[in-house]
Design a protein around this motif. Structure first.
Motif, PDB file in Angstrom:
ATOM      1  N   GLU A  82       0.844  -1.185   0.000  1.00  0.00           N
ATOM      2  CA  GLU A  82       0.000   0.000   0.000  1.00  0.00           C
ATOM      3  C   GLU A  82       0.886   1.244   0.000  1.00  0.00           C
ATOM      4  O   GLU A  82       2.045   1.203   0.405  1.00  0.00           O
ATOM      5  CB  GLU A  82      -0.911   0.013   1.232  1.00  0.00           C
ATOM      6  CG  GLU A  82      -1.902  -1.150   1.280  1.00  0.00           C
ATOM      7  CD  GLU A  82      -2.937  -1.082   0.169  1.00  0.00           C
ATOM      8  OE1 GLU A  82      -3.204   0.036  -0.307  1.00  0.00           O
ATOM      9  OE2 GLU A  82      -3.464  -2.138  -0.210  1.00  0.00           O
ATOM     10  N   GLY A  83       0.326   2.351  -0.464  1.00  0.00           N
ATOM     11  CA  GLY A  83       1.068   3.601  -0.434  1.00  0.00           C
ATOM     12  C   GLY A  83       1.185   4.225  -1.798  1.00  0.00           C
ATOM     13  O   GLY A  83       0.970   3.578  -2.836  1.00  0.00           O
ATOM     14  N   GLU A  84       1.544   5.505  -1.798  1.00  0.00           N
ATOM     15  CA  GLU A  84       1.612   6.253  -3.055  1.00  0.00           C
ATOM     16  C   GLU A  84       2.688   5.711  -3.979  1.00  0.00           C
ATOM     17  O   GLU A  84       2.489   5.617  -5.192  1.00  0.00           O
ATOM     18  CB  GLU A  84       1.871   7.731  -2.750  1.00  0.00           C
ATOM     19  CG  GLU A  84       0.710   8.412  -2.008  1.00  0.00           C
ATOM     20  CD  GLU A  84       1.017   9.859  -1.687  1.00  0.00           C
ATOM     21  OE1 GLU A  84       2.172  10.272  -1.922  1.00  0.00           O
ATOM     22  OE2 GLU A  84       0.118  10.564  -1.218  1.00  0.00           O
ATOM     23  N   LEU A  85       3.870   5.367  -3.426  1.00  0.00           N
ATOM     24  CA  LEU A  85       4.943   4.852  -4.268  1.00  0.00           C
ATOM     25  C   LEU A  85       4.555   3.513  -4.902  1.00  0.00           C
ATOM     26  O   LEU A  85       4.874   3.253  -6.060  1.00  0.00           O
ATOM     27  CB  LEU A  85       6.228   4.696  -3.456  1.00  0.00           C
ATOM     28  CG  LEU A  85       7.068   5.957  -3.265  1.00  0.00           C
ATOM     29  CD1 LEU A  85       8.265   5.673  -2.372  1.00  0.00           C
ATOM     30  CD2 LEU A  85       7.552   6.485  -4.616  1.00  0.00           C
ATOM     31  N   SER A  86       3.881   2.683  -4.123  1.00  0.00           N
ATOM     32  CA  SER A  86       3.444   1.393  -4.668  1.00  0.00           C
ATOM     33  C   SER A  86       2.424   1.589  -5.785  1.00  0.00           C
ATOM     34  O   SER A  86       2.451   0.883  -6.796  1.00  0.00           O
ATOM     35  CB  SER A  86       2.855   0.538  -3.549  1.00  0.00           C
ATOM     36  OG  SER A  86       3.842   0.207  -2.600  1.00  0.00           O
ATOM     37  N   ILE A  87       1.519   2.548  -5.607  1.00  0.00           N
ATOM     38  CA  ILE A  87       0.542   2.860  -6.660  1.00  0.00           C
ATOM     39  C   ILE A  87       1.257   3.367  -7.907  1.00  0.00           C
ATOM     40  O   ILE A  87       0.930   2.992  -9.040  1.00  0.00           O
ATOM     41  CB  ILE A  87      -0.480   3.894  -6.151  1.00  0.00           C
ATOM     42  CG1 ILE A  87      -1.330   3.286  -5.024  1.00  0.00           C
ATOM     43  CG2 ILE A  87      -1.379   4.377  -7.291  1.00  0.00           C
ATOM     44  CD1 ILE A  87      -2.264   4.271  -4.358  1.00  0.00           C
ATOM     45  N   LEU A  88       2.267   4.239  -7.682  1.00  0.00           N
ATOM     46  CA  LEU A  88       3.041   4.766  -8.809  1.00  0.00           C
ATOM     47  C   LEU A  88       3.766   3.633  -9.536  1.00  0.00           C
ATOM     48  O   LEU A  88       3.781   3.585 -10.770  1.00  0.00           O
ATOM     49  CB  LEU A  88       4.043   5.805  -8.303  1.00  0.00           C
ATOM     50  CG  LEU A  88       4.975   6.406  -9.359  1.00  0.00           C
ATOM     51  CD1 LEU A  88       4.174   7.112 -10.455  1.00  0.00           C
ATOM     52  CD2 LEU A  88       5.970   7.374  -8.703  1.00  0.00           C
ATOM     53  N   LYS A  89       4.371   2.708  -8.776  1.00  0.00           N
ATOM     54  CA  LYS A  89       5.059   1.571  -9.391  1.00  0.00           C
ATOM     55  C   LYS A  89       4.093   0.723 -10.210  1.00  0.00           C
ATOM     56  O   LYS A  89       4.415   0.278 -11.307  1.00  0.00           O
ATOM     57  CB  LYS A  89       5.706   0.712  -8.304  1.00  0.00           C
ATOM     58  CG  LYS A  89       6.902   1.359  -7.620  1.00  0.00           C
ATOM     59  CD  LYS A  89       7.441   0.453  -6.533  1.00  0.00           C
ATOM     60  CE  LYS A  89       8.623   1.085  -5.801  1.00  0.00           C
ATOM     61  NZ  LYS A  89       9.134   0.205  -4.716  1.00  0.00           N
ATOM     62  N   ASP A  90       2.898   0.491  -9.655  1.00  0.00           N
ATOM     63  CA  ASP A  90       1.914  -0.316 -10.352  1.00  0.00           C
ATOM     64  C   ASP A  90       1.469   0.352 -11.651  1.00  0.00           C
ATOM     65  O   ASP A  90       1.332  -0.306 -12.689  1.00  0.00           O
ATOM     66  CB  ASP A  90       0.706  -0.551  -9.440  1.00  0.00           C
ATOM     67  CG  ASP A  90      -0.290  -1.531 -10.044  1.00  0.00           C
ATOM     68  OD1 ASP A  90       0.096  -2.690 -10.293  1.00  0.00           O
ATOM     69  OD2 ASP A  90      -1.447  -1.130 -10.270  1.00  0.00           O
ATOM     70  N   ASN A  91       1.277   1.677 -11.605  1.00  0.00           N
ATOM     71  CA  ASN A  91       0.880   2.407 -12.821  1.00  0.00           C
ATOM     72  C   ASN A  91       1.985   2.399 -13.860  1.00  0.00           C
ATOM     73  O   ASN A  91       1.717   2.280 -15.069  1.00  0.00           O
ATOM     74  CB  ASN A  91       0.499   3.846 -12.459  1.00  0.00           C
ATOM     75  CG  ASN A  91      -0.817   3.930 -11.719  1.00  0.00           C
ATOM     76  OD1 ASN A  91      -1.685   3.075 -11.880  1.00  0.00           O
ATOM     77  ND2 ASN A  91      -0.989   4.956 -10.895  1.00  0.00           N
ATOM     78  N   ILE A  92       3.232   2.525 -13.387  1.00  0.00           N
ATOM     79  CA  ILE A  92       4.358   2.471 -14.323  1.00  0.00           C
ATOM     80  C   ILE A  92       4.441   1.092 -14.967  1.00  0.00           C
ATOM     81  O   ILE A  92       4.714   0.967 -16.170  1.00  0.00           O
ATOM     82  CB  ILE A  92       5.679   2.819 -13.600  1.00  0.00           C
ATOM     83  CG1 ILE A  92       5.699   4.301 -13.214  1.00  0.00           C
ATOM     84  CG2 ILE A  92       6.878   2.499 -14.482  1.00  0.00           C
ATOM     85  CD1 ILE A  92       6.914   4.717 -12.416  1.00  0.00           C
ATOM     86  N   TYR A  93       4.201   0.063 -14.174  1.00  0.00           N
ATOM     87  CA  TYR A  93       4.234  -1.296 -14.721  1.00  0.00           C
ATOM     88  C   TYR A  93       3.141  -1.476 -15.776  1.00  0.00           C
ATOM     89  O   TYR A  93       3.387  -2.063 -16.843  1.00  0.00           O
ATOM     90  CB  TYR A  93       4.052  -2.310 -13.590  1.00  0.00           C
ATOM     91  CG  TYR A  93       3.961  -3.731 -14.085  1.00  0.00           C
ATOM     92  CD1 TYR A  93       5.103  -4.422 -14.484  1.00  0.00           C
ATOM     93  CD2 TYR A  93       2.730  -4.376 -14.172  1.00  0.00           C
ATOM     94  CE1 TYR A  93       5.020  -5.724 -14.953  1.00  0.00           C
ATOM     95  CE2 TYR A  93       2.636  -5.682 -14.641  1.00  0.00           C
ATOM     96  CZ  TYR A  93       3.788  -6.353 -15.030  1.00  0.00           C
ATOM     97  OH  TYR A  93       3.703  -7.632 -15.500  1.00  0.00           O
ATOM     98  N   LYS A  94       1.940  -0.974 -15.479  1.00  0.00           N
ATOM     99  CA  LYS A  94       0.847  -1.084 -16.451  1.00  0.00           C
ATOM    100  C   LYS A  94       1.200  -0.348 -17.741  1.00  0.00           C
ATOM    101  O   LYS A  94       0.933  -0.837 -18.841  1.00  0.00           O
ATOM    102  CB  LYS A  94      -0.445  -0.526 -15.851  1.00  0.00           C
ATOM    103  CG  LYS A  94      -1.022  -1.370 -14.721  1.00  0.00           C
ATOM    104  CD  LYS A  94      -2.274  -0.721 -14.138  1.00  0.00           C
ATOM    105  CE  LYS A  94      -2.844  -1.555 -12.999  1.00  0.00           C
ATOM    106  NZ  LYS A  94      -4.036  -0.924 -12.387  1.00  0.00           N
TER     107      LYS A  94
END
Length: 334
Positions: A82-94
C-alpha cells in the motif's frame, strides 16, 4: 540529496521548530530542554532517513523509466504494497506492459509491411518483365504482323493486370486506414447479386458454366451497395476460376431477425484442408491457384464484409466444391 532545495527547506523548517520548542522547554525546565533536544534530533533523523529512502525509490524508478525509453520492457517494479509509491510503481508497470504490447504490434505491422512490399514487388515484376521482352520484340522491323498484334494484345493484358492490382491495393489500404466511409443504405440482395454477376458472365459463358439464384426478392440489409458488390465480385471470380468447364454455381440468400445471409457455392475442385485457414490472407496462393492468381481478391472481400458488421465463412474440400457464406448482422438504424 542535501543539495536538493526541497530537503534544505525541510531541514530549515524542522530545525527552526525544534529550536523554538527547546527554548520554550528551557524556560520551563532544563530537563525539558534536554528532553526536547533529544526528541528533536530523533525526529529530524527519522525524517531524514525516510526522505532518503523515498528519494532512493524515486531514483530506482527513474532508472527504470530510462530503461523503458531504451526499449527494455522486461523489468517489473511492482511490490504489492500500500502507499503512493506502490501505486506509482503499479501504474508504471501497467504503462510498461501497454508500451510493450504496442511495440510488439508495431513490429508485427512493420514485418507485414515488409512482406507486403515484397509480395507487391514480386507481383509487379513478372508482368513488367514480360512487357519489356515483348516491347523489344515488337521493335523488330522484321517481326510478322500477326506476331506484333499478339504481343501488343499480351501487353494490354499485362497492363490490365497491373491496373487491377494497384487499384485493389489502394482500396485495401483505404479500408485498413479507416478512410472508407461505408454507406448505410438498404441493399436489395437480389439486385446486388445480379449486379455482381455482370463482370463474370462472359467468362462463365466461355467456360459453359451455369448459375442459379434462389431467394426472396424482398430480402435486404443495410450496407454499402457498391463496396459489397466489390466483395461479391471477387468471391464469384474465385468460384468461376476454380470451377471446371460445364460446372455450376449456386447462389441463395435469406434473412432472419438477426442477420441476412448470402450463400455462394460451386462444384469446382475445392480448397485443400491445408490451404483453407489461409485463403483470406493477402497474397496467399493455394496449391490449386492459377498462374495469374494474385491472392488478393478474397482478402479484399473479407475486409469489406467485416467492415460492415458482417462475417465470411467458407466450407470446402478437394474435389468437393466450395461454399462461401456471408452474414450481415442487423443493427438499429435511426
Amino acid at each position: 540529496m542535501i543539495r536538493n532545495r526541497e530537503i534544505q527547506l525541510l531541514l530549515m523548517v524542522m530545525c527552526s521548530v525544534s529550536i523554538i520548542a527547546i527554548i520554550i522547554a528551557a524556560i520551563l525546565s532544563p530537563i525539558f530542554a534536554w528532553l526536547m533536544f533529544i526528541v528533536s534530533i530523533i525526529l529530524i533523523g527519522c525524517c531524514f532517513v525516510f526522505t532518503w529512502w523515498r528519494y532512493r525509490e524515486l531514483a530506482t524508478l527513474s532508472g527504470y523509466l530510462r530503461q523503458i525509453s531504451s526499449g527494455d520492457y522486461t523489468l517489473d517494479v511492482r511490490d504489492n504494497r500500500e502507499g503512493e509509491l506502490s501505486i506509482l510503481k503499479d501504474n508504471i508497470y501497467k504503462m510498461t506492459r501497454k508500451l510493450s504490447e504496442q511495440s510488439a504490434v508495431l513490429q508485427q505491422e512493420k514485418l507485414q509491411l515488409t512482406n507486403a512490399i515484397s509480395d507487391i514487388s514480386h507481383q509487379l515484376k513478372t508482368p513488367l518483365t514480360s512487357m519489356t521482352v515483348m516491347t523489344d520484340l515488337i521493335s523488330d522491323v522484321n517481326l510478322p504482323e500477326e506476331r506484333r498484334i499478339e504481343f501488343t494484345r499480351n501487353i494490354e493484358v499485362q497492363l490490365e493486370r497491373i491496373e487491377w492490382l494497384v487499384s485493389s491495393l489502394l482500396k485495401l489500404s483505404k479500408i485498413d486506414a479507416g478512410t472508407v466511409i461505408f454507406k448505410k443504405n438498404e441493399v436489395i440482395v437480389d439486385e446486388l447479386i445480379r449486379h455482381a454477376l455482370q463482370p463474370v458472365l462472359i467468362t462463365m459463358e466461355i467456360k459453359e458454366q451455369t448459375v442459379s439464384i434462389e431467394g426472396n426478392e424482398r430480402v435486404s440489409f443495410y450496407g454499402d451497395f457498391n463496396w459489397t458488390a466489390e466483395a461479391l465480385i471477387n468471391i464469384l471470380k474465385n468460384c468461376v476460376e476454380h470451377t471446371m468447364e460445364g460446372g455450376k454455381i449456386e447462389i441463395s440468400f435469406s434473412e432472419n431477425v438477426l442477420f441476412t445471409e448470402i450463400t455462394i457455392s460451386d462444384n469446382g475442385k475445392g480448397i485443400s484442408k491445408e490451404d483453407l485457414p489461409y485463403i483470406f490472407k493477402r497474397f496467399y496462393r493455394g496449391k490449386n491457384a492459377n498462374d495469374d492468381s494474385v491472392g488478393i481478391g478474397l482478402a479484399m472481400a473479407q475486409s469489406i464484409v467485416t467492415s460492415q458488421n458482417g462475417t465470411i465463412e467458407v466450407e470446402s474440400g478437394e474435389e468437393q466444391g466450395t461454399q462461401f457464406r456471408l452474414k450481415f448482422y442487423k443493427s438499429i438504424h435511426g
